[in-house]
Design a protein around this motif. Structure first.
Motif, PDB file in Angstrom:
ATOM      1  N   ALA A  31      10.472 -11.656  10.494  1.00  0.00           N
ATOM      2  CA  ALA A  31       9.308 -10.892  10.940  1.00  0.00           C
ATOM      3  C   ALA A  31       9.034 -11.151  12.424  1.00  0.00           C
ATOM      4  O   ALA A  31       9.283 -12.240  12.933  1.00  0.00           O
ATOM      5  N   LYS A  32       8.525 -10.156  13.108  1.00  0.00           N
ATOM      6  CA  LYS A  32       8.130 -10.304  14.501  1.00  0.00           C
ATOM      7  C   LYS A  32       6.635 -10.589  14.549  1.00  0.00           C
ATOM      8  O   LYS A  32       5.805  -9.703  14.786  1.00  0.00           O
ATOM      9  N   LEU A  33       6.297 -11.858  14.296  1.00  0.00           N
ATOM     10  CA  LEU A  33       4.887 -12.229  14.214  1.00  0.00           C
ATOM     11  C   LEU A  33       4.248 -12.426  15.585  1.00  0.00           C
ATOM     12  O   LEU A  33       3.030 -12.317  15.727  1.00  0.00           O
ATOM     13  N   GLY A  34       5.062 -12.752  16.569  1.00  0.00           N
ATOM     14  CA  GLY A  34       4.519 -12.994  17.899  1.00  0.00           C
ATOM     15  C   GLY A  34       4.020 -14.406  18.096  1.00  0.00           C
ATOM     16  O   GLY A  34       3.452 -14.726  19.152  1.00  0.00           O
ATOM     17  N   PHE A  35       4.201 -15.273  17.101  1.00  0.00           N
ATOM     18  CA  PHE A  35       3.788 -16.673  17.218  1.00  0.00           C
ATOM     19  C   PHE A  35       4.631 -17.525  16.280  1.00  0.00           C
ATOM     20  O   PHE A  35       5.233 -17.017  15.327  1.00  0.00           O
ATOM     21  N   ASP A  36       4.692 -18.827  16.560  1.00  0.00           N
ATOM     22  CA  ASP A  36       5.391 -19.773  15.693  1.00  0.00           C
ATOM     23  C   ASP A  36       4.401 -20.375  14.700  1.00  0.00           C
ATOM     24  O   ASP A  36       3.202 -20.482  14.982  1.00  0.00           O
ATOM     25  N   LEU A  37       4.921 -20.779  13.556  1.00  0.00           N
ATOM     26  CA  LEU A  37       4.083 -21.448  12.556  1.00  0.00           C
ATOM     27  C   LEU A  37       4.081 -22.941  12.844  1.00  0.00           C
ATOM     28  O   LEU A  37       5.142 -23.572  12.945  1.00  0.00           O
ATOM     29  N   THR A  38       2.893 -23.513  12.950  1.00  0.00           N
ATOM     30  CA  THR A  38       2.750 -24.953  13.182  1.00  0.00           C
ATOM     31  C   THR A  38       1.769 -25.516  12.158  1.00  0.00           C
ATOM     32  O   THR A  38       0.831 -24.823  11.735  1.00  0.00           O
ATOM     33  N   PRO A  39       1.936 -26.764  11.747  1.00  0.00           N
ATOM     34  CA  PRO A  39       1.036 -27.349  10.742  1.00  0.00           C
ATOM     35  C   PRO A  39      -0.357 -27.600  11.302  1.00  0.00           C
ATOM     36  O   PRO A  39      -0.534 -27.807  12.509  1.00  0.00           O
ATOM     37  N   ALA A  40      -1.331 -27.592  10.416  1.00  0.00           N
ATOM     38  CA  ALA A  40      -2.716 -27.828  10.825  1.00  0.00           C
ATOM     39  C   ALA A  40      -2.961 -29.298  11.131  1.00  0.00           C
ATOM     40  O   ALA A  40      -3.908 -29.633  11.841  1.00  0.00           O
ATOM     41  N   SER A  41      -2.113 -30.186  10.586  1.00  0.00           N
ATOM     42  CA  SER A  41      -2.270 -31.625  10.792  1.00  0.00           C
ATOM     43  C   SER A  41      -0.989 -32.206  11.394  1.00  0.00           C
ATOM     44  O   SER A  41       0.119 -31.759  11.055  1.00  0.00           O
ATOM     45  N   ALA A  42      -1.142 -33.197  12.262  1.00  0.00           N
ATOM     46  CA  ALA A  42       0.011 -33.850  12.881  1.00  0.00           C
ATOM     47  C   ALA A  42       0.832 -34.623  11.849  1.00  0.00           C
ATOM     48  O   ALA A  42       1.992 -34.963  12.112  1.00  0.00           O
ATOM     49  N   GLU A  43       0.238 -34.891  10.687  1.00  0.00           N
ATOM     50  CA  GLU A  43       0.949 -35.632   9.643  1.00  0.00           C
ATOM     51  C   GLU A  43       1.800 -34.700   8.772  1.00  0.00           C
ATOM     52  O   GLU A  43       2.539 -35.172   7.914  1.00  0.00           O
ATOM     53  N   ASN A  44       1.683 -33.410   9.004  1.00  0.00           N
ATOM     54  CA  ASN A  44       2.406 -32.439   8.199  1.00  0.00           C
ATOM     55  C   ASN A  44       3.508 -31.751   9.002  1.00  0.00           C
ATOM     56  O   ASN A  44       3.580 -31.886  10.238  1.00  0.00           O
ATOM     57  N   GLU A  45       4.332 -30.980   8.303  1.00  0.00           N
ATOM     58  CA  GLU A  45       5.375 -30.185   8.936  1.00  0.00           C
ATOM     59  C   GLU A  45       5.551 -28.888   8.159  1.00  0.00           C
ATOM     60  O   GLU A  45       4.990 -28.721   7.060  1.00  0.00           O
ATOM     61  N   ILE A  46       6.322 -27.983   8.717  1.00  0.00           N
ATOM     62  CA  ILE A  46       6.601 -26.705   8.076  1.00  0.00           C
ATOM     63  C   ILE A  46       7.937 -26.783   7.342  1.00  0.00           C
ATOM     64  O   ILE A  46       8.930 -27.277   7.886  1.00  0.00           O
ATOM     65  N   VAL A  47       7.939 -26.312   6.108  1.00  0.00           N
ATOM     66  CA  VAL A  47       9.180 -26.164   5.351  1.00  0.00           C
ATOM     67  C   VAL A  47       9.426 -24.669   5.186  1.00  0.00           C
ATOM     68  O   VAL A  47       8.584 -23.950   4.639  1.00  0.00           O
ATOM     69  N   ALA A  48      10.563 -24.203   5.698  1.00  0.00           N
ATOM     70  CA  ALA A  48      10.946 -22.791   5.578  1.00  0.00           C
ATOM     71  C   ALA A  48      12.139 -22.700   4.634  1.00  0.00           C
ATOM     72  O   ALA A  48      13.171 -23.321   4.877  1.00  0.00           O
ATOM     73  N   ILE A  49      11.980 -21.957   3.555  1.00  0.00           N
ATOM     74  CA  ILE A  49      13.042 -21.799   2.566  1.00  0.00           C
ATOM     75  C   ILE A  49      13.569 -20.368   2.661  1.00  0.00           C
ATOM     76  O   ILE A  49      12.874 -19.412   2.321  1.00  0.00           O
ATOM     77  N   HIS A  50      14.794 -20.241   3.149  1.00  0.00           N
ATOM     78  CA  HIS A  50      15.405 -18.933   3.366  1.00  0.00           C
ATOM     79  C   HIS A  50      16.013 -18.441   2.053  1.00  0.00           C
ATOM     80  O   HIS A  50      16.814 -19.152   1.426  1.00  0.00           O
ATOM     81  N   VAL A  97       3.665 -29.101   4.379  1.00  0.00           N
ATOM     82  CA  VAL A  97       3.735 -30.273   3.498  1.00  0.00           C
ATOM     83  C   VAL A  97       3.684 -31.542   4.351  1.00  0.00           C
ATOM     84  O   VAL A  97       3.984 -31.505   5.549  1.00  0.00           O
ATOM     85  N   PRO A  98       3.318 -32.677   3.753  1.00  0.00           N
ATOM     86  CA  PRO A  98       3.356 -33.935   4.492  1.00  0.00           C
ATOM     87  C   PRO A  98       4.786 -34.264   4.941  1.00  0.00           C
ATOM     88  O   PRO A  98       5.746 -33.975   4.231  1.00  0.00           O
ATOM     89  N   LYS A  99       4.907 -34.862   6.111  1.00  0.00           N
ATOM     90  CA  LYS A  99       6.236 -35.249   6.610  1.00  0.00           C
ATOM     91  C   LYS A  99       6.933 -36.230   5.676  1.00  0.00           C
ATOM     92  O   LYS A  99       8.161 -36.295   5.623  1.00  0.00           O
ATOM     93  N   THR A 100       6.132 -36.979   4.918  1.00  0.00           N
ATOM     94  CA  THR A 100       6.701 -37.986   4.016  1.00  0.00           C
ATOM     95  C   THR A 100       7.104 -37.404   2.657  1.00  0.00           C
ATOM     96  O   THR A 100       7.677 -38.119   1.827  1.00  0.00           O
ATOM     97  N   ALA A 101       6.801 -36.142   2.418  1.00  0.00           N
ATOM     98  CA  ALA A 101       7.079 -35.542   1.113  1.00  0.00           C
ATOM     99  C   ALA A 101       8.581 -35.472   0.850  1.00  0.00           C
ATOM    100  O   ALA A 101       9.359 -35.064   1.714  1.00  0.00           O
ATOM    101  N   GLU A 102       8.969 -35.854  -0.350  1.00  0.00           N
ATOM    102  CA  GLU A 102      10.353 -35.736  -0.797  1.00  0.00           C
ATOM    103  C   GLU A 102      10.437 -34.486  -1.665  1.00  0.00           C
ATOM    104  O   GLU A 102       9.947 -34.467  -2.789  1.00  0.00           O
ATOM    105  N   LEU A 103      11.048 -33.465  -1.129  1.00  0.00           N
ATOM    106  CA  LEU A 103      11.070 -32.168  -1.810  1.00  0.00           C
ATOM    107  C   LEU A 103      11.845 -32.241  -3.122  1.00  0.00           C
ATOM    108  O   LEU A 103      12.857 -32.938  -3.221  1.00  0.00           O
ATOM    109  N   LYS A 104      11.371 -31.481  -4.106  1.00  0.00           N
ATOM    110  CA  LYS A 104      12.029 -31.454  -5.411  1.00  0.00           C
ATOM    111  C   LYS A 104      12.547 -30.059  -5.749  1.00  0.00           C
ATOM    112  O   LYS A 104      13.741 -29.815  -5.735  1.00  0.00           O
ATOM    113  N   ASP A 105      11.639 -29.120  -6.059  1.00  0.00           N
ATOM    114  CA  ASP A 105      12.054 -27.790  -6.509  1.00  0.00           C
ATOM    115  C   ASP A 105      11.261 -26.694  -5.811  1.00  0.00           C
ATOM    116  O   ASP A 105      10.116 -26.900  -5.395  1.00  0.00           O
ATOM    117  N   LEU A 106      11.888 -25.527  -5.722  1.00  0.00           N
ATOM    118  CA  LEU A 106      11.168 -24.296  -5.423  1.00  0.00           C
ATOM    119  C   LEU A 106      11.092 -23.498  -6.715  1.00  0.00           C
ATOM    120  O   LEU A 106      12.115 -23.230  -7.354  1.00  0.00           O
TER     121      LEU A 106
END
Length: 221
Positions: free
Chosen positions: A111-130, A192-201
């Motif tokens: 998508a051409k959103l015109g902006f990047d997705l960033t987390p609301a908290s410094a303790e979190n990160e973005i997970v993108a599942i293609h 999600v938190p940076k410390t999260a260990e991903l399991k399933d989608l």
């Protein structure tokens, strides 16, 4: 998954109403799978559901016949189970998780959103599942990628996370109409938190043109 299967057809004699009846059995690796056996013109027929159950699978009706698919686990949202890069078919849709990206700033690829997705908290990160979702029916379908009733990301601590929606959806069209055999590519995004260990989608197809279809559950380990 490939199974090495030993099929055995046996006969068991039992007494009933003063006469001897022969019960045919089909065994897989020595375990009785079914006694519902039909022999005709030298060929043996048994219920497909019985064979699937003995292999820990289920039978899904498809437009061209039937598929034996992995059964979902107990005590969790049921779904066709798979892993990254594996195409899963639920009788209507073919679904693949192509790749998973974890980042502090995600630039949408579809998508051409015109902006990047960033987390609301410094303790979190973005997970993108293609992902890729392909129409496996003989008719055009329309679906909404973010509004599936069970769609979520889970971690090893049994926490679940909802996908971004609204103006943050990474897809050319939020509700595409897909003709038979065609596919739609998109990315589901989560914070999600940076410390999260991903399991399933877990992915539910929100089909706007027909009834629900079985969910998909893809391991991200």
């Amino acid at each position: 998954m490939r199974h090495k299967i030993a099929l055995t057809l046996g006969l068991v004699a039992v007494a009933a109403v003063g006469s001897a009846l022969l019960i045919q059995q089909v065994r897989i690796d020595g375990k009785v799978t079914t006694t519902d056996v039909l022999t005709r013109n030298g060929k043996t027929y048994v219920p497909l559901a019985d064979v699937a159950k003995s292999l820990g699978m289920t039978v899904v009706k498809t437009p061209s016949g039937w598929d034996l698919v992995k059964a979902g686990g107990a005590n969790m949202v049921q779904g066709l189970r798979g892993k990254i890069g594996e195409e899963l078919f639920n009788g209507k849709y073919r679904f693949t998780v192509v790749k998973v990206t974890r980042t502090s700033s995600y630039k949408p690829e579809f998508a051409k959103l015109g902006f990047d997705l960033t987390p609301a908290s410094a303790e979190n990160e973005i997970v993108a599942i293609h992902c890729r979702l392909k129409n496996g029916t003989k008719e055009a379908v329309t679906f909404d990628i973010t509004m599936g009733k069970n769609t979520a990301l889970t971690d090893e601590k049994e926490q679940s996370y909802a996908a971004y929606n609204g103006g943050s959806v990474d897809m050319v069209s939020r509700a595409p109409r897909v003709i038979p055999g065609a596919a739609a590519d998109f990315a589901l995004t989560f914070e999600v938190p940076k410390t999260a260990e991903l399991k399933d989608l877990v992915f539910s197809v929100n089909d706007l043109t027909a009834k629900d279809s079985p969910d998909f559950r893809v391991s991200l380990k």
